[in-house]
Structure formats: C-alpha cells, structure tokens
Design a protein around this motif. Sequence first.
Motif, mmCIF file in Angstrom:
data_model
loop_
_atom_site.group_PDB
_atom_site.id
_atom_site.type_symbol
_atom_site.label_atom_id
_atom_site.label_comp_id
_atom_site.label_asym_id
_atom_site.label_seq_id
_atom_site.Cartn_x
_atom_site.Cartn_y
_atom_site.Cartn_z
ATOM 1 N N ALA A 285 -9.050 1.730 -1.601
ATOM 2 C CA ALA A 285 -8.474 2.873 -2.302
ATOM 3 C C ALA A 285 -8.651 2.728 -3.797
ATOM 4 O O ALA A 285 -8.606 1.627 -4.324
ATOM 5 C CB ALA A 285 -6.995 2.990 -1.964
ATOM 6 N N SER B 181 -6.231 8.726 -3.052
ATOM 7 C CA SER B 181 -7.322 7.854 -3.454
ATOM 8 C C SER B 181 -8.481 8.701 -3.957
ATOM 9 O O SER B 181 -8.768 9.761 -3.416
ATOM 10 C CB SER B 181 -7.772 7.003 -2.265
ATOM 11 O OG SER B 181 -8.841 6.179 -2.662
ATOM 12 N N LEU C 132 -1.395 4.772 -0.841
ATOM 13 C CA LEU C 132 -2.857 4.632 -0.880
ATOM 14 C C LEU C 132 -3.544 5.428 0.222
ATOM 15 O O LEU C 132 -4.694 5.827 0.088
ATOM 16 C CB LEU C 132 -3.265 3.155 -0.774
ATOM 17 C CG LEU C 132 -2.917 2.255 -1.965
ATOM 18 C CD1 LEU C 132 -3.567 0.888 -1.809
ATOM 19 C CD2 LEU C 132 -3.338 2.883 -3.285
ATOM 20 N N ASN D 72 0.835 -1.204 0.000
ATOM 21 C CA ASN D 72 0.000 0.000 0.000
ATOM 22 C C ASN D 72 0.869 1.253 0.000
ATOM 23 O O ASN D 72 0.558 2.243 -0.657
ATOM 24 C CB ASN D 72 -0.918 0.015 1.227
ATOM 25 C CG ASN D 72 -2.040 -1.017 1.126
ATOM 26 O OD1 ASN D 72 -2.270 -1.573 0.061
ATOM 27 N ND2 ASN D 72 -2.717 -1.266 2.232
#
Lengths: 475, 350
Positions: free
Chosen positions: B2, A284, A280, A275
Amino acid sequence: MAEKIIGRLSGLYKEFPRKGGTAPTATHYCPGCGHGILHKLIGEAMGDLEIADRTIVISPVGCSVFAYYYFNCGNIQVAHGRAPAVATGISRAEDNAVVISYQGDGDLASIGLNETLQAANRGEKLAVFFVNNTIYGMTGGQMAPTTLIGEKTTTCPTGRDPRFSGYPIHMCELINNLKAPVFIERVAISDIKNIRKARRAVRKALEIQRDGKGYAFVEVLSNCPTNLKQDSQESIDFINNVMTKEFPLGNLRDNSEEAESFKRSVSDFSIDSINGLYDLKNDSSPDAINDPEFGDVQVKVAGFGGQGVLSMGLILARAACKDSRHVSWYPSYGPEQRGGTSNCSVMISGELVGSPVVHSPDVLIAMNRPSLEKFADDVEPGGVIIYDSVASDFKFKQGVKAVAVPARQLAAKGGSERAANTVMLGVLKTLGCTKLSDEVFYQAIADNFAAKPKLIDLNHKILDQAAKWTKENIK
Amino acid sequence: MATQLIKGNHAVIVGALYAGCDCYFGYPITPASEILQEASQLFPKVGRKFVQAESEEAAVNMAYGAASTGHRVLTASSGLGISLKQECISYMAGSQLPCVIVDIMRAGPGLGNIGPEQGDYNQVVKGGGHGNYKCIVLAPNSVQEMCDFTLRAFDLAFEYRGPVYVLADAVLGQMVEPIRFPEKAVEPKIDTSWAVNATAETKENLITSIVLDFQILEDFNYELQEKYALIEKNEVDYEEYKIEDADIVLVSYGISSRICRTTVDQTRKQGIKVGLFRPISLYPFPNDRLKELAGKNGCQFVSVEMSNGQMLEDIKLAIQCSKQVHLVNRLGGNLITMDQIISKIKELAD
Ligand SMILES: Cc1ncc(C[n+]2csc(CCOP(=O)(O)OP(=O)(O)O)c2C)c(N)n1
Ligand code: SF4
Ligand SMILES: [Mg+2]
C-alpha cells in the motif's frame, strides 16, 4: 566508608558480591547510617509480601547509588534526580512490575523535583522512599533543599540562612497538594518506636504496589553521622529532637482502601491491526511512474490561514499521486502561520523530486493580495498566476499569465463560501497547467473528504462550476 | 502493498509501529511535534504506551526505564530538546540500552528558530554527551526513509545494544510524500539475557553505568570501542549518484542531498561532470569510500550542508586532508539553493 552488617532477609541478598571487597555481608554505608535500616525494612516487606521476583528497585545518585548491591530483585541504576521518570518508563512498559524509587534529598527534592512532582501527579504505580538526611551525603556534606535553618554544611558554613538559601522543603506537604497519590507518610528510623511505624508505612506503600493501586510516597527522616559530624547517639537525637520539629512525623494521606487496582493496555503487534490504523485496504495510491517526458510542475499556493491553502495543496498532491506522478508537499509551519498568512509548495514530477521547496513556481495560486506581493515576482516567465479577484488592481510582471477568479462568489454560489480553495483548484485543473488528468482531481477530493461524505458532493459540484466558469471566461 | 501520502514526522510513527515499538515518550517542540501527536493518537489504539513527559530529560529517562525492561522505545525532539537528552543518552551508552531517538533539526544556536538546519551534526554524530561513546546515526532524505530508517534503527539498536539516532531536519519532518508501507511487522521478544523486566528469570541482570574500579571501567571502555569498530566495519551506508566520472563530488546528506541531486542533473546538462556522494550513516561515516574517491586525479570535494562545516571536518578526516574540501552552506533556517551550489561548481570547474 566503613562497612556495616545488615540483616538476612529474603528481599535482600544474603551476601553482597556486587560490592566486592573482603567483607561479603557488610554494606558500603558508614556506621550508624540510616540507609541500612531502611534497606532492611524494604527488603523485609518485599520478602513478606512475596513480590521480590517482580520488583525493580531504582538506585539513584547519592550514597544509595549502590542500593543494587543489596536488593534481591531487579535493579536499575539511573541519572541524578531522574528516578521517577525512569520509574514511569518501567511501570508503563511492564504493568506487572512493582517499582521502587529510592532517593535522597538532593536527588529527589533538588535536581529531580520536577520529575518527583510530575510522577506523583500522574499517579504512577510507584513506591517512592525518600531519605531525608538534610544533607548531600555522597558529595561531602553540601547544603540540601531540606537542610534546616541554621544547620551548618560545607556550602553554608555559618548555617543555612533563609535570606540567601530559602527554607527547608517539605516534600510530603508538597505532594499532598496533588490529587493522584494514594499514600503519603513521613516516618523516621531514629528509635524502635519510630522504626516500627516506618516498617508499617513501607509495607503499606508496597502493598499498594502489589495491588497495582498507584502512587505511594514515604519520607524517611534519616541521619548522616559522617557529614553532620555527630556520633551515633547525637545523630539519633538530632532526628528526634530537631528534625521532627521542622518535619513533623505522621500520615498525611491513606486512600489505600478506596483506591482501585488498575491495569494498563496490552500491546498489539499484529500487522493487521497496524494496517487497520491506516485503512490500508481501502486507501492506497498507485506507485509513481518514471516519466522524464512529463518534466515537472512547481506550484505555490498562498493565502490567509483559514482559507484552506494547505489543504488545497494537499488535495493537489493527492491528485498527482493518483496520476502516478512523483510528488511532494511542503508547508509553511509553526508561528509563521499565526500572523495570518500561510503557503505551501507542491512539486509534481515525472522523476524523483529533488528539493520539495518551490522557489520559482510555474503556477502561483494566490488567495489574497499579500500573497501576490510576496510571491508574484518569483513566478517563472511563461508561468501562470491564479488569484482572487479582490486583488484586481495588482500590477503583474511581463510574461506571466494572470487569471483573476471571483473565488468567493463562485464558492458561495456553489453552496459554501468556505470552499474558495476548491474553486481555485477547479480553475487550475481546467487551465491544464498541472498536466494531470481531470478525473484524479475528483478522486483526490473524494479521498480527502472520505470521513465527511457530504462534503464530497459539494466540492465536486464546486469543481464543476469552476470548470464551467473557466471555460466561459478564460481564453 | 500500500502507498499513501504521509507527512515525514508521521512516517516516523509508521516505522515505529511496524518495528514493534512498544513505548513513546516525548515533549512538544516545533518542528518535531507531529511525531508526539501521532504517537498519542495511534499508540493507544494498538495498546502501545504513550506518555507526554514533563521535559525532554524526563522523556528520555522514561525511555531509559522502558528500554531497561527490554522493550522497544522511541523518543523524538529537535536541537534544544536533544541537548537536554544528552546526559541520559550517555547513560544509555554506558548501560548498553537500545533506544531510538529522532532529531528533527531546527536552526540554532539557543532558541534560534523553527526553520530547517543541520547544525546538530556534531552533537549527534560525535556522541554529544560525556564519555567515550558513539551512537549509530542514520540520515534519511525522503519521507519513505523517515519510515524505513526508523524501522532499521530499532534493529540496529538491539543488535548493538545502544542508542541509535535518526537525524532529519525540519523540511523532512514537515513535508508530505507518498510512502510504501512496510509489508512485515515485528513482534518483539524481550531479550532476557540482559533486560530487567520484573521476572524471576531476569532478576540477576543489572542495568548500571557506574564502575568505581578504574581498571574495570577502562576495560569496559575498550569493549565499547570494539563494538564501535564492529559497527564501523558492518554498518557504513551511503548512496552515490553519477559519481563514476565526476570531477566534482558534492557530499551532502538529508534534505540538502536532494537539492544536490537536482543540481547534479542541471550542471551535467551544461557539460560539467558533477556527482553526489550521500552518506546515509553519519556514524559510522563512509571514510573508506571517500578516501578511495579522493584518490582519483583531479577530483574535488564540496560539502553541502546547512551547518558551519561540521560535516566538512569529517570529509577532511576521511580523505586525510589530501585535498581541500570546499563548503556551500546556509544557516539560520535557510535552505541551500541550487544556484548557490551551481556558482560554486562553476568557480571550481574554471
Ligand atoms: C548531574 C549530576 N550532578 C551532580 C552529581 C554529583 N552528586 C552525586 S551524589 C549528589 C548528592 C546526593 O545527595 P542526596 O540525594 O541527598 O543523597 P545522600 O547521599 O544524602 O543519600 C550529587 C550532587 C551527579 N552525580 N550528577
Ligand atoms: S555519608 Fe552519610 S548518608 Fe552517606 S553513607 Fe555515610 S552516613 Fe550514610
Ligand atoms: Mg541526602
């Protein structure tokens, strides 16, 4: 091939059940063949160095295709000539592995020459044992890259003629041109004295592997009594008296003292680390909303390479994404861009995007004249063309709205001549033809330049100025 | 959860990273190079292994080596590079090694050009290399699926121990769309029942595809066929769009299927009942469902593909030639247009 017994050493199995047949301790090699002796030397060294458990031997294509009958360690059989590439994969995946590539002259110096040199040049952690018997043994005695001048084979029946078949390849010398290898030596298995030297070289190559120091290459002059139609003694004499003239024995390089052990990275599979690669947490967008009412907006952006055509399209796509629209972006790519023009398609839709390629744009943004020439006629009736005013003399078809923008001047006034693409974006935004809210354009620019915060302010300012210009000049 | 805008080729690497892929080996080729480049950037940052190989053959053989040790391995290329990989892919099938191969198709034959095409269908779906083997083939049609199918391909490769393809085209590789990132990451474990990973425990395992005894090799071949039968039973996947009442069924995969989807909506506005059948697994091909659809009176099939009827042959086989299958295609790097499909539909509807 008759079966011949080789010794009982810890790096070799005591019996060879994988071979099948009735003689469990006999090999598949012909009587007098050098392969067996070399197996013995390797097996003995693996045992003495206590590395057998972490060793993987790669069996090539050739008479030694069945090396895995004998070596009491991990075994992998591979395609003709590809052993050094396979070795690379093994070694990279299992850093602790001792990897041995055992190859004949056809395998190593002909079909696999590229893999051989490239693995050596990368300095892979790999010991290569190269059995040079001047012949393709397995397939019945055809010419090999190491066949001597004048030597008769089934494919050079009157003897190798350099005018048609070139000269024997000297692998040790070739590899000695490369920087990375740690150890290079040519040995022979022809008599007790030479076998003793061969034993030492084999051991050295494997010590280098035990210590994770890098690449070692041992060429072993060997015999093939069967295909050279020699008896045992003749084949030994051939090595000692003929082959060694062409392929002199000796060490070409030994950097094993200076070479340092090296370790490769340890893989990290945790989701947090992955991530993190994509940031992330901070980066986003909202998911798209299905909104058939929105319809779709098809945009084409075109110009010279270097005018920021592709990145402008991406910023527009980002803006649409921020606005919870379905969106796709598709560029011209590859050598097409080399000629100087580039373009991209942006589809913005209230529903799933079908084809991402825009053939008939609702909006064309043309940063130069060639782009107008190429795409202006494709614009849908009722569509909009926003173009750089340098192409002011262009004749537009009926039913489209054409807006000439002094993009470069406005960009220069705003502080960066290179930001003409942002000017165009500002005009697009202000004309409202994308049906996206104003603020997503600002957000998209902020995201796009997140790594260079200075450029965010600059481009926001240019966006403002373009908006002002549009309101003042376009009805 | 996400969401980010990502290029199709990059999404392959997203899928690979979350799938626990440990090694990437590749060689540059347009339009697949971004997969290689992205791997070179991201793999080392999480300790994964990356090598730019000297050729596609070397790349896939590196994959063979790393796969032999039980690790999760990815390689990617485009048409001509896939041709070069075929020998080793056959070895992988013979040695039962799991590996994921991504093909971002470009136009051929020969050097062709870098435009999109689907002309690798036969070489990928039909096994490609020598011998009696097949590879599972997944065909994404969005950037999201480039990620998701890469992830899934790893699971399938290990479940069935063999090479698995993700078959996409230049448009899918080059385009950018938002994707939702995976919410789980695989922490792979070495399967010591077959892998050879340089330990005492796995020393007696053997990776090989040479079998001298005719009978034993025949038996092994039949075992492979049993595996394929299982795959055909369990892994068929497809998507249907407005198929229930369709008189004309467009059959299409990859980027062409998206053009078809829009076409279905357009032609339905004009009162023609058109539906889309999209094979997701190209091997195993959704034979049974197509046969069922063919059983409907009056229903007609159109294969919409950027190749010369390569998939059309599979549709014919699936429906046992009970109906004519029409072809709408473009070759040479050109995309199929909606107008082209619509005019075929109108011709058939009259
Ligand atoms: C792709 C491919 N081409 C050709 C062959 C046939 N073939 C098997 S062994 C061999 C030559 C082996 O010669 P060498 O490497 O010198 O090994 P030796 O038998 O002499 O030990 C060839 C050409 C093959 N197996 N695969
Ligand atoms: S053919 Fe030659 S190389 Fe092969 S086993 Fe017999 S003697 Fe050895
Ligand atoms: Mg030889």
